[in-house]
Motif scaffolding. Structure first.
Motif, mmCIF file in Angstrom:
data_model
loop_
_atom_site.group_PDB
_atom_site.id
_atom_site.type_symbol
_atom_site.label_atom_id
_atom_site.label_comp_id
_atom_site.label_asym_id
_atom_site.label_seq_id
_atom_site.Cartn_x
_atom_site.Cartn_y
_atom_site.Cartn_z
ATOM 1 N N SER A 98 29.433 11.673 67.776
ATOM 2 C CA SER A 98 30.481 11.523 68.632
ATOM 3 C C SER A 98 30.427 10.292 69.641
ATOM 4 N N GLU A 99 29.289 10.092 70.195
ATOM 5 C CA GLU A 99 29.382 8.945 71.147
ATOM 6 C C GLU A 99 29.525 7.451 70.303
ATOM 7 N N LEU A 100 29.013 7.684 68.966
ATOM 8 C CA LEU A 100 29.200 6.423 68.098
ATOM 9 C C LEU A 100 30.712 6.214 67.769
ATOM 10 N N GLU A 101 31.372 7.265 67.732
ATOM 11 C CA GLU A 101 32.705 7.125 67.391
ATOM 12 C C GLU A 101 33.625 6.641 68.709
ATOM 13 N N LYS A 102 32.990 7.042 70.113
ATOM 14 C CA LYS A 102 33.669 6.474 71.158
ATOM 15 C C LYS A 102 33.465 4.858 71.356
ATOM 16 N N LEU A 103 32.220 4.729 70.960
ATOM 17 C CA LEU A 103 31.736 3.341 70.849
ATOM 18 C C LEU A 103 32.856 2.499 70.211
ATOM 19 N N SER A 104 32.813 2.942 68.753
ATOM 20 C CA SER A 104 33.763 2.315 67.766
ATOM 21 C C SER A 104 35.402 1.966 68.202
ATOM 22 N N LEU A 105 35.714 3.256 68.940
ATOM 23 C CA LEU A 105 37.101 3.286 69.523
ATOM 24 C C LEU A 105 37.131 2.226 70.792
#
Length: 336
Positions: A185-192
């Motif tokens: 979930s945090e990786l997806e936030k970083l990607s966004l």
């Protein structure tokens, strides 16, 4: 004997377009298991046709009928698509007779269907499980070992277009924890937020700066290092964010209590000359967590930690008898 596939091997095969007509998925790592199912569904069925060409069956009630219906569905032709996906969950509920029906199907599965049988555990002395293993169609979703966690983060980050070094990966673990669902979930936030770019510790801090998770992490870190100057403003920020939440003060007090107990146990083991690796094994921590705990516990003496537990006990009584929560929390930091 055929070896079970790992999730990574399965993913590599999926990237080449190789999808077997039947799989057995088993093990405790639900996140990776569900992630694999989602990838298979994306590969097999166009988005507009997924609802019509995928079904899930659960073996809890009337398992004989469930198996019959699942296999009947597996033998049906897809609707306006090349393949269909059938999920048969909670296989551990099935009798030997029902498992034998699955074993018979596994030897001659419908090529237009991908049937995924999902079980919490697998007994490879039983015919069905033996058959699946002989077909090379078993995927084991065990929990990741310590040495596998950082490579997993790097690979998932790479899939999202992020480049992360080991230091950034370890910091993310310290901040978020080691649950894969939280890390992803945090990786997806970083990607966004950052798109396809290199991610270091500062980028992770910047993203997390105003989050409750970061505030708690930073507060426990400052408290454990006895850094009052840093801890007080972090506490004030946390109070501002959480003061409207129910029982926020008692939850925070519980976190302090847990941290002091960890420090006390670590300090006692440290006196016996334990290394970070030995401490990690004894306390069930990741090595980087144990290393940090050793550094923090070195700031305390055992009598001071025992006094801290007494202070937290008294603070609990104050909060439960009408004490002002922000004042009580600030007193804890000032006194320790």
């Amino acid at each position: 004997m055929e070896q079970d596939l790992s999730p990574d091997v399965l993913m590599r095969r999926l990237k080449t377009g190789s999808v077997s007509p039947i799989y057995l998925f088993y093990g405790p790592d639900e996140f990776q298991l569900e992630f694999a199912i989602a990838r298979i569904k994306e590969m097999l069925i166009p988005e507009t046709m997924r609802e019509l060409n995928s079904r899930s069956f659960y073996c809890d009630d009337d398992p004989g009928k469930v198996v019959f219906d699942a296999l009947d569905s597996a033998r049906s032709f897809p609707f306006l698509a090349d393949r269909r996906l059938i999920l048969l969950r909670r296989l551990e509920k099935l009798s030997a007779e029902n498992l034998e029906l699955l074993a018979s199907y596994a030897k001659n599965p419908a090529e237009s269907t991908c049937l995924i049988c999902i079980s919490a555990r697998a007994d490879f002395r039983i015919g069905f499980y033996k058959t699946m293993r002989s077909l090379g169609a078993v995927v084991s979703f065990r929990e990741l070992r310590e040495r596998e966690l950082i490579p997993w983060i790097k690979e998932r980050a790479g899939e999202l277009g992020l480049r992360m070094g080991e230091e950034a990966c370890e910091y993310l673990c310290q901040l978020v924890g080691v649950r894969l669902i939280d890390l992803h979930s945090e990786l997806e936030k970083l990607s966004l937020r950052y798109g396809s770019s290199a991610i270091g510790v500062e980028e992770i801090k910047e993203l997390a700066l105003n989050s409750r998770i970061f505030s708690v992490f930073e507060l426990m870190d400052a408290f454990s290092m006895r850094d009052r100057k840093k801890a007080i403003p972090v506490l004030e920020r946390y109070i501002e964010e959480e003061s409207g939440s129910r029982a926020w003060d008692l939850k925070l007090l519980g976190m302090f209590n847990r941290q002091v107990n960890l420090l006390l146990k670590s300090r006692a083991l440290m006196r016996k000359g334990m290394t970070a690796q030995e401490l990690a094994s004894r306390m069930g921590l990741r090595p980087f967590q144990a290393q940090k705990l050793l550094q923090q516990s070195a700031k305390w003496q055992i009598p001071e930690l025992i006094r801290a537990l007494k202070l937290l006990y008294d603070a609990d009584g104050l909060l439960k008898t009408g004490g002002d929560p922000p004042l009580v929390m600030k007193y804890i930091l000032a006194a320790l």
